[in-house]
Design a protein around this motif. Structure first.
Motif: not given
Length: 224
Positions: A149-171
């Protein structure tokens, strides 16, 4: 007051890296080579010392990325840092590899996520402080990507080896993007440890250094 000479290592992921802050500035070497850390780490330390014009006797503190990450890789880094520190009675600074991951990218708010295998991820949120250092928000965790459950307040940037695999889950609208080929690096480990030392942290004894796995170590993880 001059800063002590730190030797830093991180081996928690496919990237094996070593850094030192010598008189001429930061010297770092990094190789992305899975399952070879035990062969390349010590020669890498030797080369970095040579490039910095230093010897091991010049090192005043050891900084180590302690995970989370691959079990075998984390153990290699921790055991090497312990051996070097114990040989010379040096203080050790354990650094979260997720925090080092966040510190290695110039973004004020970072969602750090590493592939933890077994359909899980290591995940944490960080926000930069006044010195530009990432500060953990909440707790580091290991869980399925769908349970993050990523935060919904503020703007964030994703980084790390999980992002290419699971970024579609975290839109989410507040996630501006993500960086793919980015790993925890020893230079970031050194920067974080040095900042702690400057703030009065004296580190710990080598015998107190432990891996930070987050989840329990199991026999089947022996080769990971």
């Amino acid at each position: 007051m001059s800063h002590p000479v730190f030797l830093a290592v991180d081996t928690a992921t496919e990237a094996c890296s070593v850094a030192i802050n010598g008189p001429a500035g930061l010297v770092e070497e990094c190789q992305v080579l899975a399952n070879a850390h035990s062969q390349i780490l010590l020669p890498m330390i030797t080369r970095v010392l040579q490039r910095a014009g230093l010897q091991l006797a010049d090192v005043q503190a050891i900084a180590c990325g302690v995970g989370p990450g691959g079990f075998t890789g984390v153990r290699i880094g921790v055991s090497t840092a312990q051996a070097l520190a114990m040989a010379r009675g040096l203080p050790v600074y354990p650094v979260s590899s997720l925090q080092a991951l966040a510190a290695g990218i110039a973004q004020p708010r970072v969602l750090a996520a590493l592939d933890a295998r077994k359909g899980e991820v290591y995940a944490a949120e960080y926000v930069q402080d006044a010195d530009g250092l990432p500060v953990l928000q909440g707790a580091e965790r290991v869980c399925p990507p769908s349970a993050v459950s990523w935060p919904s307040d503020g703007f964030y940037w994703g980084v790390g080896t999980a992002w290419p695999l699971y970024h579609l889950c975290w839109q989410q609208e507040n996630i501006l993007g993500w960086t793919q080929d980015h790993f925890p690096r020893a230079a970031a480990v050194l920067r974080l440890a040095s900042a702690r030392q400057a703030r009065g942290d004296t580190g710990c004894a080598a015998v107190q250094l432990e891996p930070h796995y987050i989840r329990p170590f199991l026999p089947e993880d022996q080769q990971k």
